[in-house]
Write an enzyme that holds these catalytic residues in place. Structure first.
Site, short mmCIF file in Angstrom:
data_model
loop_
_atom_site.label_atom_id
_atom_site.label_comp_id
_atom_site.label_asym_id
_atom_site.label_seq_id
_atom_site.Cartn_x
_atom_site.Cartn_y
_atom_site.Cartn_z
N ASP A 1 27.65 15.06 54.96
CA ASP A 1 26.54 14.16 55.27
C ASP A 1 25.91 13.63 53.98
O ASP A 1 26.47 13.78 52.90
CB ASP A 1 25.50 14.89 56.13
N HIS B 1 36.44 16.75 57.11
CA HIS B 1 35.20 16.25 57.71
C HIS B 1 34.30 15.75 56.59
O HIS B 1 33.56 16.52 55.96
CB HIS B 1 34.54 17.39 58.49
N ASP C 1 44.10 20.72 60.84
CA ASP C 1 43.54 19.65 60.01
C ASP C 1 42.98 18.56 60.92
O ASP C 1 43.60 17.51 61.12
CB ASP C 1 44.63 19.10 59.07
#
Length: 899
Positions: free
Chosen positions: A222, A525, A563
């Site tokens: 983030d 991610h 993954d």
């Protein structure tokens, strides 16, 4: 029928060296190993029976179906699963297993392979395993809880727990990639040397009540900036740089690492506003941030900032930041003194604020609690106080650290739990055994048989959220502890086993560090890596940008991993994930403290011992060069220092902490000398040092020093020996006056040191007065591989042209033997050589004087430039001129001087 079965059994004969039960590692209460199947005919389904010589508590075997175990827990029957039932002849199948709950004795197992109605074969117990490396074979024999490792031609080494790990991965590349990850996490204005092509300036409006808060690192996938994990990462990275600076320098990444650390440290300097007693600790609302999936450069949402202050305390995040600032001041001390001072001043005021306002920051800022909620603050304050003591040497900080100390064996080492760091820092400073016991207990809890579970492939698996992070941080504590004299090879082998797992020693043969090798996560991610300027890729697509160096969270309890970008528990990256991992990689790179140099050091100590025994009564003992150890630094507990201390005690030597940097009188070489050992209590080596006239060798300075003393002693015993007279007709009086003036000037400069008296300087200045003339009337030649210098002046040009013209005319005339022509040629040659010699000597004097002056000046004022000069000199031999370049022609120096 019996013949048919017997025939099939013969066909099922196996390679006895391959098939069987192999026990790799054993520890109190358990062991691990693997079962290897290697048939010589195709198998279409199989069943195996494993029998151990002693009962076991539980047996976990992967990729099989367990169908039976005996009541005495010694025999286990298992069969294939759908994916491995067919096994071709000549192929091997390896099945890893883990055993828990055993008695401490020798363990071995037998394997029986059953293949339906075709027959069975039993493999006898396997006790010896051979591992072939590129250069030699290593034999490991497992007996009880110890593994004895013996190399061909080498000694036997006994270890406990993990196998001795091998340097099988490129740790330098892993470390360098990790630095790139931090570059990719930068917020704010990016520097001109930004190496991440897909990153640009972002969050340029970050502020708190109008106060500039741009910069720092984004936390993870983030774009929130959390100071608690950011400060933890900065502190761990700085601590690693302090300990293993040579590793970064060896791989050419030292400057990159300094740049890496400046990002969070500069940001912390912005966040702390001492006159307002305000510390900004978070930028960005988690809810709004997590509802946006896109590039940081394209963010449009509001980014509120949150602060701690009197009445809304947060000594945990403030203390963590103090530790980062303090260690930053230490590592930047030589590189950038002003910046180091600025960091330390900020650390002092922030420490006072944190101490005066104890409490949890997540209680003051509820917006942080769900993501980085703190469980305590004493551990952070302990680290802060210990680092402040290291940076200032002020006892008040050490006393505070002891007050904040907690004796618990920590659950882990992370952004929230700092007890292991506190305990290790206090051990570095005090060498109190209670802190050592804490560290041993912590690392042991991560070893096989400890409280932390171990995955089948060997990862110390503390928690599902970032297991790689916890294992890497435990490895970090282990390598720092080993460097501080705790745990030795046992700790280092554990650390390497964890790093090796993350770099590919796992069931997927995959690196969990992105960009390392060919098989690594392609869909981590991470918002920035998964988005281009106009679109973000779908879950089924690989990221368009490679997030080099990012360490993903890690596998599940049984080494399971996929993954998948949406699998953020296992596949997210974060700043605090990489910090311990990066330092653990750095420790395995070549440094100045290699085994080779340590062996040389021990040889040197042996020579020194003999010299002391023979000459210690009649000569003062001064240690210099590579024998120096930071004897007065409490954080230094290197084995070199320990051996040197043993020698001091045995030979009853003393130490003096005051010393000057010695520069050889000829300017050829330098050796920084920090401390001296001497036997005469009246000796003042910090003063006597100036009188050294011989170079201090890198490896055997004592030997050279003693030889010098012996020569002087013999000379004083033979006064009748004729001294060489100065040939004053060969001495350039102007150069003599210049040299004397320069030498006397150097001694005058030394008077600035308050510990040197003027009488000693005057006495020592007599040597140059009497020796300079002797030096100037000698036509010495110097060694090879020296620097070259381009020199040009009008006189050389004119005489060279005249020389060429005379030679041309003589050749055109048919080379006559004419006395007049010969005289002209000889005259021109002599004149040319004279000017060449004069130019060379003048240039040598000027260059030596300038470089010697620079070394003295920078040693006192700019250590970074000082060490650069030292490295340059050692790379080039010395700074004397070897050749003279004139008009594209080369005149060898020796030929010119010798005529």
């Amino acid at each position: 029928m019996m013949f048919f079965v017997s025939l099939l059994v013969g066909l099922l004969s196996v390679n006895a060296e391959n098939q069987g039960v192999y026990i790799e590692n054993a520890w109190p209460g358990g062991f691990k190993g693997y079962i290897r199947l290697a048939p010589t005919v195709d198998l279409h389904g199989w069943k195996i029976r494993v029998k151990f010589n002693n009962p076991v508590g539980t047996l976990e075997v992967w990729n099989v179906k367990m169908i039976h175990n005996s009541t005495d827990k010694t025999e286990f029957v298992m069969t294939n699963i759908d994916t491995n039932g067919f096994l071709m002849a000549g192929k091997n199948l390896k099945l890893d297993f883990l055993v828990r709950g055993t008695v401490d004795t020798n363990h071995f197992g037998t394997l029986t392979l059953e293949t339906g109605n075709t027959g069975t074969i039993t493999t006898q117990p396997t006790m010896l395993k051979t591992v072939q490396t590129k250069s030699h074979a290593t034999y490991q024999i497992t007996t009880g809880t110890h593994s004895t490792i013996k190399e061909n031609g080498g000694p036997t080494v006994t270890t406990v727990g993990f196998d001795r790990s091998r340097m099988k991965h490129d740790y330098g590349k892993a470390m360098a990639l990790s630095i790139l990850f931090y570059d990719a996490q930068r917020s704010g204005k990016l520097p001109s040397n930004n190496p991440i092509s897909w990153r640009n300036d972002s969050a340029m409006q970050d502020n708190g009540d109008g106060h500039d808060l741009t910069g720092g690192w984004y936390d993870a996938a983030d774009h929130v900036k959390f100071n608690l994990p950011m400060a933890e990462a900065a502190h761990v990275l700085g601590w690693g740089l302090e300990k293993f600076k040579d590793a970064y320098e060896h791989d050419g990444k030292l400057n990159d690492m300094y740049d890496c650390l400046r990002t969070p440290l500069d940001y912390f300097l912005k966040c702390w506003v001492p006159d307002q007693k305000t510390y900004w600790v978070q930028v960005g609302d988690v809810g709004a941030d997590h509802s946006y999936w896109g590039r940081a450069e394209d963010m449009q949402m509001a980014r509120p900032a949150y602060k701690i202050r009197p009445g809304a305390p947060g000594s945990d995040v403030a203390g963590n930041t103090v530790a980062a600032l303090a260690v930053g001041s230490i590592v930047f001390r030589q590189m950038d003194g002003q910046y180091s001072t600025r960091l330390l001043e900020a650390a002092k005021t922030l420490y006072d604020f944190a101490k005066a306002n104890p409490g949890l920051y997540s209680d003051s800022i509820p917006q942080a609690k769900a993501f980085y909620g703190s469980s305590g603050w004493k551990d952070e304050m302990c680290e802060a106080a210990a680092e402040m003591y290291k940076a200032t040497n002020e006892n008040k900080y050490l006393e505070d650290a002891k007050t904040y100390y907690e004796s618990t064996t920590a659950w882990g080492y992370s952004w929230d739990v700092k007890q292991p760091g506190c305990q290790l820092l206090l051990w570095e400073i005090t060498k109190d055994d209670k802190y050592k016991a804490n560290i041993e207990a912590f690392v042991d809890s991560y070893l096989p048989g400890g409280s932390v579970p171990i995955t089948p492939c060997g990862l110390a698996w503390r928690d599902k959220w970032g297991p790689n992070r916890y294992a890497a941080n435990a490895a970090f504590i282990a390598v720092i502890a080993a460097a501080d004299g705790i745990g030795g090879d046992k700790f280092k082998n554990f650390a390497m086993s964890q790093i090796n797992y993350m770099l590919g020693d796992n069931n997927y043969n995959m690196s969990y560090e992105i960009g390392f090798g060919n098989n690594y996560p392609k869909r981590p991610h991470h918002r920035g890596a998964s988005c281009q300027q106009n679109r973000c890729v779908s879950h089924s697509e690989d990221n368009p940008h490679i997030l080099n160096g990012g360490l993903v969270g890690g596998p599940g309890r049984n080494d399971d991993y996929q993954d998948r970008r949406e699998e953020f528990v296992k596949n997210e990256v974060a700043c605090d994930y990489n910090a311990g991992f990066q330092t653990a990689c750095a420790v395995y790179l070549p440094t100045k403290s290699t085994n080779d140099s340590y062996d040389i050091f021990l040889d040197c100590l042996d020579q020194l011992y003999e010299i002391i025994k023979k000459y210690g009564v009649t000569h003062e003992i001064i240690i210099g060069g590579n024998l120096n150890e930071d004897l007065y630094n409490p954080s230094n507990n290197s084995r070199r220092k320990q051996k040197l201390n043993e020698l001091m005690m045995e030979c009853k030597l003393k130490t003096n902490s005051k010393g000057l940097t010695f520069i050889n009188v000829n300017g050829i070489d330098t050796s920084e000398i920090d401390y001296f050992l001497y036997t005469d209590l009246k000796c003042e080596p910090s003063k006597r040092l100036i009188n050294l006239s011989s170079n201090v060798s890198d490896h055997h300075p004592i030997l050279l020093r003693i030889k010098c003393n012996i020569a002087r002693e013999q000379q004083s015993k033979n006064p009748e020996k004729k001294k060489r007279k100065v040939k004053w007709d060969k001495v350039d009086t102007s150069r003599y006056e210049e040299t004397i003036s320069r030498e006397i000037g150097d001694y005058v400069e030394m008077l600035n040191f308050d510990h040197i008296n003027i009488k000693l300087i005057i006495l020592q200045a007599m040597d140059p007065l009497s020796n300079t003339a002797k030096q100037l009337d000698q036509q010495k030649t110097y060694g090879k591989n020296k620097l070259k210098l381009n020199i040009w002046n009008k006189e050389i040009s004119e005489f060279l042209a005249a020389n060429k013209l005379a030679y041309k005319n003589w050749k055109t005339a048919g080379r006559p033997t004419n006395i007049a022509i010969d005289s002209i040629l000889l005259k021109e040659k002599k004149l040319t050589r004279k000017y060449c010699r004069t130019t060379i000597r003048n240039e040598e004097i000027r260059r030596k004087h300038n470089e010697r002056h620079d070394i003295i000046y920078y040693n006192q004022n700019d250590k970074q430039k000082f060490f650069k000069l030292i490295r340059k000199q050692r790379q080039n031999g010395n700074t004397f001129i070897n050749d003279l370049h004139v008009d594209n022609e080369v005149f060898e120096r020796d030929n010119i001087i010798n005529g």
